[in-house]
Structures are given as C-alpha cells and as structure tokens.
Design an enzyme around this catalytic site. Structure first.
Site, mmCIF file in Angstrom:
data_model
loop_
_atom_site.group_PDB
_atom_site.id
_atom_site.type_symbol
_atom_site.label_atom_id
_atom_site.label_comp_id
_atom_site.label_asym_id
_atom_site.label_seq_id
_atom_site.Cartn_x
_atom_site.Cartn_y
_atom_site.Cartn_z
ATOM 1 N N ASP A 51 35.206 43.660 44.060
ATOM 2 C CA ASP A 51 34.045 43.146 44.800
ATOM 3 C C ASP A 51 34.351 43.067 46.297
ATOM 4 O OD1 ASP A 51 31.451 42.271 45.108
ATOM 5 O OD2 ASP A 51 31.888 40.179 44.604
ATOM 6 N N LYS A 55 33.542 43.444 49.923
ATOM 7 C CA LYS A 55 32.319 43.463 50.722
ATOM 8 C C LYS A 55 32.558 42.592 51.944
ATOM 9 C CE LYS A 55 30.335 39.694 47.931
ATOM 10 N NZ LYS A 55 29.229 39.325 47.029
ATOM 11 N N ASN A 72 33.405 38.881 51.619
ATOM 12 C CA ASN A 72 34.688 38.512 51.025
ATOM 13 C C ASN A 72 35.869 38.840 51.931
ATOM 14 O OD1 ASN A 72 33.663 37.394 48.685
ATOM 15 N ND2 ASN A 72 33.750 39.304 47.524
ATOM 16 N N ASP A 79 38.043 35.762 47.300
ATOM 17 C CA ASP A 79 37.200 35.852 46.108
ATOM 18 C C ASP A 79 37.638 36.951 45.155
ATOM 19 O OD1 ASP A 79 35.316 35.382 44.242
ATOM 20 O OD2 ASP A 79 33.583 35.651 45.541
#
Length: 231
Positions: A102, A104, A107, A120
């Site tokens: 994830d 992005k 994060n 995260d």
C-alpha cells in the site's frame, strides 16, 4: 510516540471488521522487527479480542499527499532524494520478508527536508509467515497490475506503486485517472502511461525512461533490483 487505536465497534463491523482486524494484527506483528532509518518504527502493540493499540515512532512533518497538487510540487531534486531513500527502505523490508502492498503519498511521512519514513504496514504481506490477507489490494490508484489481478506479489509490486507516487509528485497527477473503479482498473491493466515530460516539459528526459520502466505491466519488465531502480 504516536498511538494508533482500534475501537470495539470497528472490530464488530460485519462488513469490514475482519479486514480491519487482519490489517491491525499484521501491523502489530511487526513490533520491533523493522529497524530502518526510513521506516516508521513500531515500538509496542497490544491486541485484545475487541480492541487494541499500536505505539509507534512519532513523525511530525506530515505526509507527502499535500505535495501531489500541481501548484505545490516539491523540487525535482527533493523528489529524487525521497525516491532513493524509499528504495532502500523497501529493499530492506523485502529482505525481511515483507511486501508493503500500500505504497502511496499518505503513507510516506516527512521528518524534515527530504528525510522520509514509510508508514502503515497494515496491508503488508509477510512472506515468511504466509499471512493470508482478506483485502489483497491497497489503494487502487497505486496498485500494480498483478495486485489488481490478485496474483502473488513480490517486491516489484511495491516498485510499481512507488513509481506511481514519484510520477504524481513530479507531475501533479497519477499516470491513470478514470471516473469509475472499473475504468481505472482497465487503464492500469491495459493502457500505457503517458511519459512524465508530457505533463511537465522541464523534467529531465531520463525520468521518462526510469518511471515508465517502473510502471511496466509485467513485474519482470521492471527493474531487477531495488538498487537498480535507485540508481
């Protein structure tokens, strides 16, 4: 420290409770395991049947999402420094058996200047322990083609996602934009991205080659190692 908590009503949610709990347990399981200057440290975790908390390193500089707008872009040199540091951190994580899944802007946390920390790991796939993730896709705009197809993920999936982030930080937009989730997934799977210099002519031409390779549809067409991408 920063403290992340999960309230009982979240765990009890009939639709998303299982996914949230799995992501929370994934992140809690990393307490004390990932020690890298560009990864937010998870210091302690407590998970009960209906609640829990994670204590982690406090990063006060905010995340990179505010620098994805065309009128708020960071200097090109700063973006490249951030990308270089993320490559090292994700290489380290993969060597520890972890695919983040994830990556992005939200994060990627800034300490100051170009000092970045990846946060995260709740969606992370721990390859060594064969964790089964109920939700196999992170944030759709940054998901790799193989992630959308729910195939087995390696480090090159995170490499694709980081390529999307760098593209957005440099141009002010993601390589693929659509009005529906179905349209977005179709573009990610089938459409070739436009070169970054098409959106911003002052970018070095070498960035076209580097980012378009990172955004290749097939993992084997991307860079063979994080070090190769970083260079």
């Amino acid at each position: 420290v920063a403290r992340k908590t999960i309230e009982p009503e979240v765990f009890r949610d009939p639709k998303f409770g299982t996914v949230y709990r799995k992501q929370f347990l994934n992140e809690a399981s990393l307490a004390g395991k990932l020690k890298h200057p560009h990864i937010v440290g998870i210091l302690d975790a407590v998970v009960h049947e209906d609640s829990g908390h994670i204590a982690m390193e406090l990063v006060t500089g905010g995340d990179l999402s505010r620098f994805t707008k065309p009128d708020r872009l960071l200097p090109v040199a700063d973006v490249l420094q951030i990308g270089f540091k993320c490559c090292g951190a994700l290489d380290y994580a993969f060597r520890e058996g972890i695919v983040h899944r994830d990556i992005k802007p939200a994060n990627l946390m800034l300490v100051q200047g170009t000092e970045v920390k990846i946060a995260d790991f709740g969606a992370a796939q721990l390859r060594k322990t064969k964790v089964v993730q109920s939700s196999s896709m992170g944030s759709p705009s940054y998901a790799s083609p193989e992630q959308i197809q729910r195939r087995e993920l390696g480090f090159q999936s995170d490499m694709y996602s980081l390529g999307v982030v760098l593209y957005e930080l440099l141009t002010g937009q993601c390589p693929f934009i659509a009005s529906s989730m179905e349209g977005l997934m179709t573009k990610i799977l089938q459409q070739a991205p436009v070169a970054p210099t098409h959106h911003r002519s002052d970018l070095p031409k070498d960035l076209d080659r580097i980012l378009l390779r990172a955004l290749s549809k097939k993992p084997e067409q991307r860079f063979a190692t994080w070090a190769e991408f970083a260079l």
